[in-house]
Design a protein around this motif. Structure first.
Motif, short mmCIF file in Angstrom:
data_model
loop_
_atom_site.label_atom_id
_atom_site.label_comp_id
_atom_site.label_asym_id
_atom_site.label_seq_id
_atom_site.Cartn_x
_atom_site.Cartn_y
_atom_site.Cartn_z
N GLY A 129 11.50 13.31 2.49
CA GLY A 129 11.15 12.24 3.09
C GLY A 129 10.93 11.02 2.04
N ARG A 144 7.30 8.23 1.45
CA ARG A 144 5.96 7.92 1.05
C ARG A 144 5.55 7.14 2.48
N GLU A 182 6.61 7.15 5.45
CA GLU A 182 6.74 8.16 6.66
C GLU A 182 5.54 8.98 6.65
N HIS A 183 4.62 9.24 5.60
CA HIS A 183 3.74 10.16 5.48
C HIS A 183 2.24 9.48 5.24
N SER A 191 7.30 2.18 0.36
CA SER A 191 7.61 2.97 1.44
C SER A 191 9.03 3.76 1.51
N THR A 239 8.49 16.79 1.61
CA THR A 239 7.74 17.48 2.72
C THR A 239 8.13 18.99 3.05
N ALA A 241 -1.87 9.37 8.03
CA ALA A 241 -0.55 9.24 8.18
C ALA A 241 -0.09 8.14 9.35
N LEU A 247 1.75 8.07 11.99
CA LEU A 247 2.14 8.46 13.13
C LEU A 247 1.01 9.10 13.86
#
Length: 251
Positions: A16, A18, A20-21, A29, A35, A203, A205
């Motif tokens: 993925g 960075r 996203e995490h 980004s 992952t 994170a 999310l």
């Protein structure tokens, strides 16, 4: 009470980014960041407890670049009969943690009531843009099955307990396992990577920013001098001894 052994089973891997995490990345980004996807196994002479169920095969095909092994088959290949598993803890109801629940027909599922209420309550139709994170079929299986809805901290079996921490989702829970070497806390998505909890970096999310920080603190408190195992870090496979392909022994 006998001590448990704990294993991490990596059923999926992909690369993925960075962004996203880790929250707060701008220009970085798009930096590639690997992952991994896990379910966990806690075993004693008296009990077998599975933590999370992984992605079901149909949904896995929708995840771009995912190197996937059916989590139920991975467990079977390790000598555990999923049809005989009596306890499955679902840390939360995102599709990559609960999708394969149908593969455990005899299990009791332990889920936080606040997690189920979030997805099924009177506001459910107003969170449509978030529902891609849910596996609807898995949710219905859990609601129709042998499910223990808990509120806060609860014992699953002696030596294995769940603890509501929130943050990532409304009903995010972590699992504490007593082993001969001390406590192991399976943090799941309360800390996706070691870097999240070690550098105090959430994170992106999340359900509650302050909840994420509170979850970091609660996980550390539950672990004490023991181990914290994050939910998606490929480093887990390098930090602990391998016992089979894609499987390491945590304690």
């Amino acid at each position: 009470m006998s001590a448990f052994e704990v294993y991490a089973l990596c059923y999926g891997r992909r690369t993925g980014f960075r962004g996203e995490h880790f929250l707060g990345y701008g220009g970085d980004s798009a930096e590639p960041h690997p992952t991994a996807y896990y379910l966990w196994l806690a075993v004693s002479p008296e009990h077998t407890v599975v933590v999370d169920a992984g992605i079901r095969a149909e949904r896995a095909r929708e995840v771009s670049g995912l190197d996937y092994v059916d989590p139920v088959r991975l467990l079977t290949g390790f000598g555990v009969d999923p049809k005989a598993v009596e306890h499955v803890v679902l840390t939360h109801l995102h599709y990559d943690h609960c999708g394969a629940v149908a593969g455990f027909p005899a299990a009791r599922f332990t889920v936080q009531r606040s997690e189920v209420d979030y997805w099924t309550g009177p506001w459910a139709k107003r969170i449509e843009r978030e529902r891609w994170l849910l596996d609807e079929a898995a949710l219905e299986h859990v609601r129709a099955g042998r499910t223990d809805l808990v509120d806060g901290d609860a014992e699953v079996v002696p030596g294995v307990s769940v603890h509501l921490v929130g943050g990532h989702t409304a009903g995010m829970q972590v699992v504490r396992v007593e082993t001969a070497g001390g406590a192991v806390v399976l943090a799941s998505d309360a800390s996706h990577f070691h870097e999240n909890i070690e550098d105090d970096r959430p994170a992106p999310l999340l359900h509650s920013m302050t909840g994420v920080y509170g979850a970091f603190d609660r996980v550390k408190e539950l672990a004490g001098a023991g181990l914290v195992v994050p939910g998606h870090d490929p480093e887990v496979l390098a930090r602990y001894p391998p016992v089979a392909d894609r499987i390491v022994r945590i304690a």
